[in-house]
Design a protein around this motif. Structure first.
Motif, PDB file in Angstrom:
ATOM      1  N   LYS A 161       0.806  -1.222   0.000  1.00 42.15           N
ATOM      2  CA  LYS A 161       0.000   0.000   0.000  1.00 42.15           C
ATOM      3  C   LYS A 161       0.838   1.270   0.000  1.00 42.15           C
ATOM      4  O   LYS A 161       0.488   2.267  -0.634  1.00 42.15           O
ATOM      5  CB  LYS A 161      -0.926   0.010   1.225  1.00 42.15           C
ATOM      6  CG  LYS A 161      -2.127  -0.908   1.122  1.00 42.15           C
ATOM      7  CD  LYS A 161      -3.031  -0.727   2.327  1.00 42.15           C
ATOM      8  CE  LYS A 161      -4.295  -1.557   2.210  1.00 42.15           C
ATOM      9  NZ  LYS A 161      -5.184  -1.389   3.388  1.00 42.15           N
ATOM     10  N   HIS A 162       1.950   1.250   0.749  1.00 44.43           N
ATOM     11  CA  HIS A 162       2.626   2.511   1.053  1.00 44.43           C
ATOM     12  C   HIS A 162       4.043   2.653   0.508  1.00 44.43           C
ATOM     13  O   HIS A 162       4.533   3.768   0.386  1.00 44.43           O
ATOM     14  CB  HIS A 162       2.679   2.712   2.574  1.00 44.43           C
ATOM     15  CG  HIS A 162       1.353   2.611   3.245  1.00 44.43           C
ATOM     16  ND1 HIS A 162       0.299   3.467   2.958  1.00 44.43           N
ATOM     17  CD2 HIS A 162       0.884   1.754   4.198  1.00 44.43           C
ATOM     18  CE1 HIS A 162      -0.747   3.146   3.704  1.00 44.43           C
ATOM     19  NE2 HIS A 162      -0.421   2.120   4.454  1.00 44.43           N
ATOM     20  N   SER A 163       4.718   1.548   0.188  1.00 49.49           N
ATOM     21  CA  SER A 163       6.147   1.661  -0.116  1.00 49.49           C
ATOM     22  C   SER A 163       6.457   2.067  -1.553  1.00 49.49           C
ATOM     23  O   SER A 163       7.569   2.515  -1.838  1.00 49.49           O
ATOM     24  CB  SER A 163       6.845   0.324   0.175  1.00 49.49           C
ATOM     25  OG  SER A 163       6.497  -0.647  -0.797  1.00 49.49           O
ATOM     26  N   GLU A 164       5.494   1.859  -2.468  1.00 53.64           N
ATOM     27  CA  GLU A 164       5.729   2.091  -3.900  1.00 53.64           C
ATOM     28  C   GLU A 164       6.874   1.225  -4.407  1.00 53.64           C
ATOM     29  O   GLU A 164       7.615   1.594  -5.321  1.00 53.64           O
ATOM     30  CB  GLU A 164       6.014   3.575  -4.182  1.00 53.64           C
ATOM     31  CG  GLU A 164       4.880   4.511  -3.777  1.00 53.64           C
ATOM     32  CD  GLU A 164       5.192   5.966  -4.049  1.00 53.64           C
ATOM     33  OE1 GLU A 164       6.041   6.242  -4.941  1.00 53.64           O
ATOM     34  OE2 GLU A 164       4.602   6.834  -3.392  1.00 53.64           O
ATOM     35  N   ALA A 165       7.037   0.060  -3.804  1.00 58.84           N
ATOM     36  CA  ALA A 165       8.131  -0.837  -4.163  1.00 58.84           C
ATOM     37  C   ALA A 165       7.815  -1.610  -5.434  1.00 58.84           C
ATOM     38  O   ALA A 165       6.655  -1.816  -5.792  1.00 58.84           O
ATOM     39  CB  ALA A 165       8.394  -1.813  -3.017  1.00 58.84           C
ATOM     40  N   SER A 166       8.878  -2.055  -6.115  1.00 54.99           N
ATOM     41  CA  SER A 166       8.716  -2.948  -7.257  1.00 54.99           C
ATOM     42  C   SER A 166       9.014  -4.385  -6.860  1.00 54.99           C
ATOM     43  O   SER A 166       8.680  -5.320  -7.590  1.00 54.99           O
ATOM     44  CB  SER A 166       9.659  -2.538  -8.394  1.00 54.99           C
ATOM     45  OG  SER A 166      11.021  -2.619  -7.976  1.00 54.99           O
ATOM     46  N   LYS A 167       9.632  -4.550  -5.669  1.00 50.89           N
ATOM     47  CA  LYS A 167       9.984  -5.888  -5.209  1.00 50.89           C
ATOM     48  C   LYS A 167       9.857  -5.968  -3.697  1.00 50.89           C
ATOM     49  O   LYS A 167      10.310  -5.076  -2.975  1.00 50.89           O
ATOM     50  CB  LYS A 167      11.415  -6.232  -5.626  1.00 50.89           C
ATOM     51  CG  LYS A 167      11.871  -7.626  -5.202  1.00 50.89           C
ATOM     52  CD  LYS A 167      13.293  -7.892  -5.669  1.00 50.89           C
ATOM     53  CE  LYS A 167      13.791  -9.252  -5.206  1.00 50.89           C
ATOM     54  NZ  LYS A 167      15.182  -9.520  -5.649  1.00 50.89           N
ATOM     55  N   ILE A 188      10.127   3.484  -1.221  1.00 49.56           N
ATOM     56  CA  ILE A 188      10.553   4.852  -0.922  1.00 49.56           C
ATOM     57  C   ILE A 188      11.086   5.010   0.497  1.00 49.56           C
ATOM     58  O   ILE A 188      11.750   5.989   0.812  1.00 49.56           O
ATOM     59  CB  ILE A 188       9.391   5.844  -1.131  1.00 49.56           C
ATOM     60  CG1 ILE A 188       8.187   5.467  -0.248  1.00 49.56           C
ATOM     61  CG2 ILE A 188       8.981   5.871  -2.604  1.00 49.56           C
ATOM     62  CD1 ILE A 188       7.038   6.463  -0.327  1.00 49.56           C
ATOM     63  N   GLY A 189      10.813   4.037   1.367  1.00 48.73           N
ATOM     64  CA  GLY A 189      11.301   4.112   2.740  1.00 48.73           C
ATOM     65  C   GLY A 189      10.665   5.240   3.529  1.00 48.73           C
ATOM     66  O   GLY A 189       9.760   5.939   3.057  1.00 48.73           O
ATOM     67  N   PHE A 190      11.158   5.440   4.758  1.00 44.64           N
ATOM     68  CA  PHE A 190      10.652   6.525   5.593  1.00 44.64           C
ATOM     69  C   PHE A 190      11.682   6.849   6.670  1.00 44.64           C
ATOM     70  O   PHE A 190      12.627   6.088   6.915  1.00 44.64           O
ATOM     71  CB  PHE A 190       9.304   6.163   6.230  1.00 44.64           C
ATOM     72  CG  PHE A 190       9.318   4.880   7.030  1.00 44.64           C
ATOM     73  CD1 PHE A 190       9.665   4.870   8.372  1.00 44.64           C
ATOM     74  CD2 PHE A 190       8.985   3.674   6.428  1.00 44.64           C
ATOM     75  CE1 PHE A 190       9.672   3.696   9.099  1.00 44.64           C
ATOM     76  CE2 PHE A 190       8.993   2.486   7.152  1.00 44.64           C
ATOM     77  CZ  PHE A 190       9.344   2.499   8.491  1.00 44.64           C
ATOM     78  N   SER A 220      14.962   1.569   7.984  1.00 46.29           N
ATOM     79  CA  SER A 220      14.466   2.275   6.808  1.00 46.29           C
ATOM     80  C   SER A 220      15.073   3.664   6.757  1.00 46.29           C
ATOM     81  O   SER A 220      15.554   4.190   7.773  1.00 46.29           O
ATOM     82  CB  SER A 220      12.932   2.382   6.837  1.00 46.29           C
ATOM     83  OG  SER A 220      12.453   2.940   5.634  1.00 46.29           O
ATOM     84  N   ALA A 221      15.058   4.238   5.587  1.00 42.02           N
ATOM     85  CA  ALA A 221      15.487   5.615   5.374  1.00 42.02           C
ATOM     86  C   ALA A 221      14.855   6.085   4.073  1.00 42.02           C
ATOM     87  O   ALA A 221      14.589   5.261   3.177  1.00 42.02           O
ATOM     88  CB  ALA A 221      17.009   5.715   5.300  1.00 42.02           C
ATOM     89  N   PRO A 222      14.573   7.382   3.938  1.00 36.87           N
ATOM     90  CA  PRO A 222      13.965   7.881   2.701  1.00 36.87           C
ATOM     91  C   PRO A 222      14.776   7.473   1.475  1.00 36.87           C
ATOM     92  O   PRO A 222      15.984   7.666   1.410  1.00 36.87           O
ATOM     93  CB  PRO A 222      13.980   9.396   2.906  1.00 36.87           C
ATOM     94  CG  PRO A 222      13.914   9.570   4.390  1.00 36.87           C
ATOM     95  CD  PRO A 222      14.730   8.442   4.934  1.00 36.87           C
ATOM     96  N   SER A 226      12.752  -0.482   3.010  1.00 38.32           N
ATOM     97  CA  SER A 226      12.495  -0.819   4.415  1.00 38.32           C
ATOM     98  C   SER A 226      12.782  -2.289   4.656  1.00 38.32           C
ATOM     99  O   SER A 226      12.635  -3.125   3.765  1.00 38.32           O
ATOM    100  CB  SER A 226      11.039  -0.521   4.794  1.00 38.32           C
ATOM    101  OG  SER A 226      10.733   0.842   4.581  1.00 38.32           O
ATOM    102  N   GLU A 227      13.179  -2.592   5.886  1.00 39.14           N
ATOM    103  CA  GLU A 227      13.390  -3.969   6.303  1.00 39.14           C
ATOM    104  C   GLU A 227      12.803  -4.145   7.694  1.00 39.14           C
ATOM    105  O   GLU A 227      13.224  -3.494   8.642  1.00 39.14           O
ATOM    106  CB  GLU A 227      14.872  -4.315   6.330  1.00 39.14           C
ATOM    107  CG  GLU A 227      15.155  -5.747   6.781  1.00 39.14           C
ATOM    108  CD  GLU A 227      16.613  -6.129   6.670  1.00 39.14           C
ATOM    109  OE1 GLU A 227      17.092  -6.943   7.492  1.00 39.14           O
ATOM    110  OE2 GLU A 227      17.291  -5.606   5.739  1.00 39.14           O
ATOM    111  N   ILE A 228      11.801  -5.013   7.798  1.00 35.62           N
ATOM    112  CA  ILE A 228      11.150  -5.300   9.084  1.00 35.62           C
ATOM    113  C   ILE A 228      11.517  -6.724   9.481  1.00 35.62           C
ATOM    114  O   ILE A 228      11.333  -7.665   8.708  1.00 35.62           O
ATOM    115  CB  ILE A 228       9.626  -5.144   8.980  1.00 35.62           C
ATOM    116  CG1 ILE A 228       9.262  -3.700   8.601  1.00 35.62           C
ATOM    117  CG2 ILE A 228       8.952  -5.530  10.290  1.00 35.62           C
ATOM    118  CD1 ILE A 228       7.788  -3.450   8.404  1.00 35.62           C
TER     119      ILE A 228
END
Length: 237
Positions: A161-167, A188-190, A220-222, A226-228
């Motif tokens: 929903k929020h990351s705009e990730a491709s993978k 995009i990170g945060f 995470s960073a902009p 991200s890695e949870i």
């Protein structure tokens, strides 16, 4: 506290909470009451899932069949096309709800199968999701298995929903006496300094980690993705 099938032996004290700095340990009686409540909640969720499947889903499917029949008889049905698209979206959402509330595959075939089934549900995200789970996992009680599944499911949903990730890479492995679950995205990170502003989503993940007596870490960073990571202790045999 390592994984245990006994409510009397488990401990939900867990890791430090993102906002409150941790929760005090519960008495055995309080723990037992908590696990009974979780079991009751899961049964309630399953009943809702059955109601959605037997009612809402069947009605939407029937409506789509009628619309398709009408469309064949009436050319250029702009309004009907929009109605059909809305119903298709509602049908997909009801299926997502059913899978989230009552993951039957989780009980029948385990976490990997349940996650794989969840990933087949249509999503607005175009990200590819890679799933890697150890063939053999430590024995988990039903509430532990369900809580872990929901943790990973929520991480995937948030990334979509929020990351705009491709993978998005999802993994669950045994490592150094722990069960380690990771969800990594290249989005995009945060800014971790503003993680509290994320609100309910992060609190929900922390609560699940606490219930499992696990350690939750977020990196995470902009612009860096991200890695949870959730680390859970495994009881020695």
């Amino acid at each position: 506290m390592p994984f245990s099938d006994s409510a009397e032996e488990a401990s939900p004290s867990g890791s430090q909470d993102i906002e409150t700095g941790g929760t005090p340990p519960l008495s055995r009686e309080a723990q037992a009451n908590l696990w009974r409540y979780i079991d009751h909640l899961e049964r309630w969720r399953q009943s809702i899932g059955f109601e959605i499947h037997d009612g809402l889903t069947q009605q939407i499917t029937a409506a789509l069949l009628f619309l398709e029949s009408y469309q064949r008889e009436q050319p250029d049905p702009t309004t009907l096309e929009r109605c059909r698209a809305i119903l298709e979206e509602a049908l997909a959402e009801s299926r997502r709800l059913i899978q989230g509330l009552s993951p039957k595959k989780l009980d029948d075939e385990g976490i990997e199968a349940a996650l794989a089934e969840f990933l087949t549900v249509p999503s607005v995200s175009l990200a590819t999701v890679e799933l890697e789970v150890d063939a053999e996992l430590p024995s988990l009680s039903p509430w532990q298995r369900t809580t872990l599944f929901r943790f990973l499911q929520e991480c995937i949903t948030n990334a979509r929903k929020h990351s705009e990730a491709s993978k998005i890479a999802v993994s669950l492995h045994q490592q150094d006496g722990q069960l380690v679950g990771k969800v990594i995205d290249n989005g995009i990170g945060f800014d971790l300094e503003t993680v509290k502003l994320v609100g309910y989503g992060m609190r929900s993940l922390q609560q699940k980690a606490d219930l499992l007596s696990g350690e939750l870490t977020i990196e995470s960073a902009p612009g860096k993705g991200s890695e949870i990571t959730l680390r859970l202790p495994i009881a020695a045999k």
